[in-house]
Design a protein around this motif. Sequence first.
Motif, PDB file in Angstrom:
ATOM      1  N   GLY A 335      -0.215 -11.374  -3.106  1.00 63.63           N
ATOM      2  CA  GLY A 335      -0.350 -10.153  -2.322  1.00 63.63           C
ATOM      3  C   GLY A 335      -1.466 -10.303  -1.293  1.00 63.63           C
ATOM      4  O   GLY A 335      -2.116 -11.348  -1.197  1.00 63.63           O
ATOM      5  N   TYR A 336      -1.699  -9.279  -0.519  1.00 64.53           N
ATOM      6  CA  TYR A 336      -2.746  -9.310   0.502  1.00 64.53           C
ATOM      7  C   TYR A 336      -3.371  -7.929   0.612  1.00 64.53           C
ATOM      8  O   TYR A 336      -2.846  -6.936   0.089  1.00 64.53           O
ATOM      9  CB  TYR A 336      -2.174  -9.753   1.854  1.00 64.53           C
ATOM     10  N   GLU A 337      -4.497  -7.869   1.303  1.00 68.74           N
ATOM     11  CA  GLU A 337      -5.145  -6.584   1.517  1.00 68.74           C
ATOM     12  C   GLU A 337      -5.817  -6.569   2.882  1.00 68.74           C
ATOM     13  O   GLU A 337      -6.166  -7.619   3.429  1.00 68.74           O
ATOM     14  CB  GLU A 337      -6.175  -6.322   0.422  1.00 68.74           C
ATOM     15  N   GLU A 338      -5.992  -5.376   3.407  1.00 68.41           N
ATOM     16  CA  GLU A 338      -6.714  -5.236   4.677  1.00 68.41           C
ATOM     17  C   GLU A 338      -8.196  -5.452   4.413  1.00 68.41           C
ATOM     18  O   GLU A 338      -8.774  -4.857   3.497  1.00 68.41           O
ATOM     19  CB  GLU A 338      -6.478  -3.855   5.272  1.00 68.41           C
ATOM     20  N   TYR A 580      -6.684  -9.290   7.731  1.00 70.62           N
ATOM     21  CA  TYR A 580      -6.199  -9.213   6.351  1.00 70.62           C
ATOM     22  C   TYR A 580      -6.680 -10.445   5.585  1.00 70.62           C
ATOM     23  O   TYR A 580      -7.056 -11.453   6.188  1.00 70.62           O
ATOM     24  CB  TYR A 580      -4.672  -9.139   6.319  1.00 70.62           C
TER      25      TYR A 580
END
Length: 585
Positions: A335-338, A580
């Motif tokens: 997954g990724y995140e800002e 990100y």
Amino acid sequence: MVQLESALYKGAEKGTGFSGGVRKEDLFLIVEFMEGVKTDEGKKIIEEIETDDNSSSIIDLKSFDQCISYYVTRYNFPSSFSLSAAFLKGNILYLKTVGKGKIYLKRGGDFAKLIEGDTSASGVIKGGDFFILLTEQFIEVLGSDMELRALFNHRNPQEIVDSLSALLKERTINSITAFFLRYTSNENSKEIVQNDVDLKTESPIQKLVLAFKKVSKHYNLDPQIIGRRRIITLAAVIIIFIIFLWSVVFGYQRRNESLIGKKINDTKEIVTKKLSEAEKTAFLDLPGSIDLLKETKQDLEKLKKEVGDERSEIGEIEKMIQVQENKIVKKEDKGYEEFFDLTIASKNVNGEKLYLDNDILSILDSKNKVTYLLSLAKKSLGKRSSQEMSGAKLVAVDKDSTFFLKAEGIFQISQDGKAKKIISKDPNWGSIIDFWIYNGNIYLLDKTTDDIYKYAVAENGYSNKLSYFTGDKSSITNPNSFAIDSSIYIGLDTAVLKFTGGILEDFTTSWPEQNMHIDKIFTSDALDKVYVWDKTDSSLYILNKNGTYERQIKSSILAKASDFVIFNNTAYLLIKDKIYRIGLN
């Protein structure tokens, strides 16, 4: 049949500690005790392991690990020890290292360290494979692993040991030991052949027509016959016809279901065998494992065409292939995140390119004539702006100075915001597509000429343009990016090249995807890996710095980003006005 040549190098017992080697049928073991074990005690341990029959229980990698653990416990190894071990079963070689143990492989013209530390592995051996079991102390005494490679020179194991005995005889060293193993084989690889099951048979309609004809022939259904006999006859025909209808239709379905079930079970068995073989060979022959994975997918597609793809068993086989593929090629979905929103500085941010210097991430926005300077460690934002930045294509940062490249040349912006041209455009420049600063020197990648230009820092600015390359550079075609860590790595469409001191080095990668395409590579002297971005496939490949493939990261954000860098085992990606991140642990 697999044949083996082996030889053990055993140095003289000097200094403290003990090292020794065990050969017991197909088991080879090097142990090293730096302290806590005297020479007589060490020799006794070796002798007892040689007479212990526990290795006869080894059937797979797990039982091999258990056997080594048994030796460690049974013979009371001290808390600090190193070990390298190998066990041959058929044509599968199981490997294990503990502590400072190391195992090297020479295959053809390639030579590499396979495993070290607390690691296990297995794979199918090939004729001519040369394995070396040793510890870090052996490499330290010898000088380097390149010195180890130089020992081969077309020698067999015993000749290598004789050479080492002469080479290391006069050196005052602690006891060191190494096993040299060379395998040869005349066996041909066996292919798994899938037998086809013929699902063709007469249709229910054909059987019904045939049954009705048989009934009509048996009973005389002459339309001239009237009365009670006719009614009875017709009733009997109808009843018999219904019985035949039931038996033919449902009988056909049962037989067809049985054939389909057999086909599914046969395919599942074949796929399972191929997946098992792919797992065994993955460590030593990743391309061969990938070929086996492709075959399992072809087997599944063939099955779908024959029996359809709506059955639950098809989904189970598909999932089984996917799970094993991810395991073999070490593919991970992340997954990724800002991480940071640049619009806190301006509403119309249009980030184009990234550059990383220590923890400072520079984001070029030439449209707004600004470069943002984001501290990844502190998550704080600064900026440099100049009218000269309009039209800039690339950016770089070195300490407190920001550099950018545009059509007129290279400019530098100091802390006070003043911009000055430091290098004018060279008339022989083609298409400059990447820009690095290393040790104060400026490096430019020219896609048109397949060259890297170096401008060395000088007392009053920079030197004239120099080509970085001192050897053959004909292997460079259609480069897309480069990175520097004292060596220079160049990304091509489907490969990465490594140059040191301007000379091409070996950097060979077995990619897990056949149609991969490289968009950018990244590394630095602060990283011990090389990162390769395939935007189309939403993938980030992680390589060792000798080119060895390690694993693959998949994330949807990788298909949307315009640039990326790596800092502290985290990928940072740019999408217009936002940064990100993807954790790579």
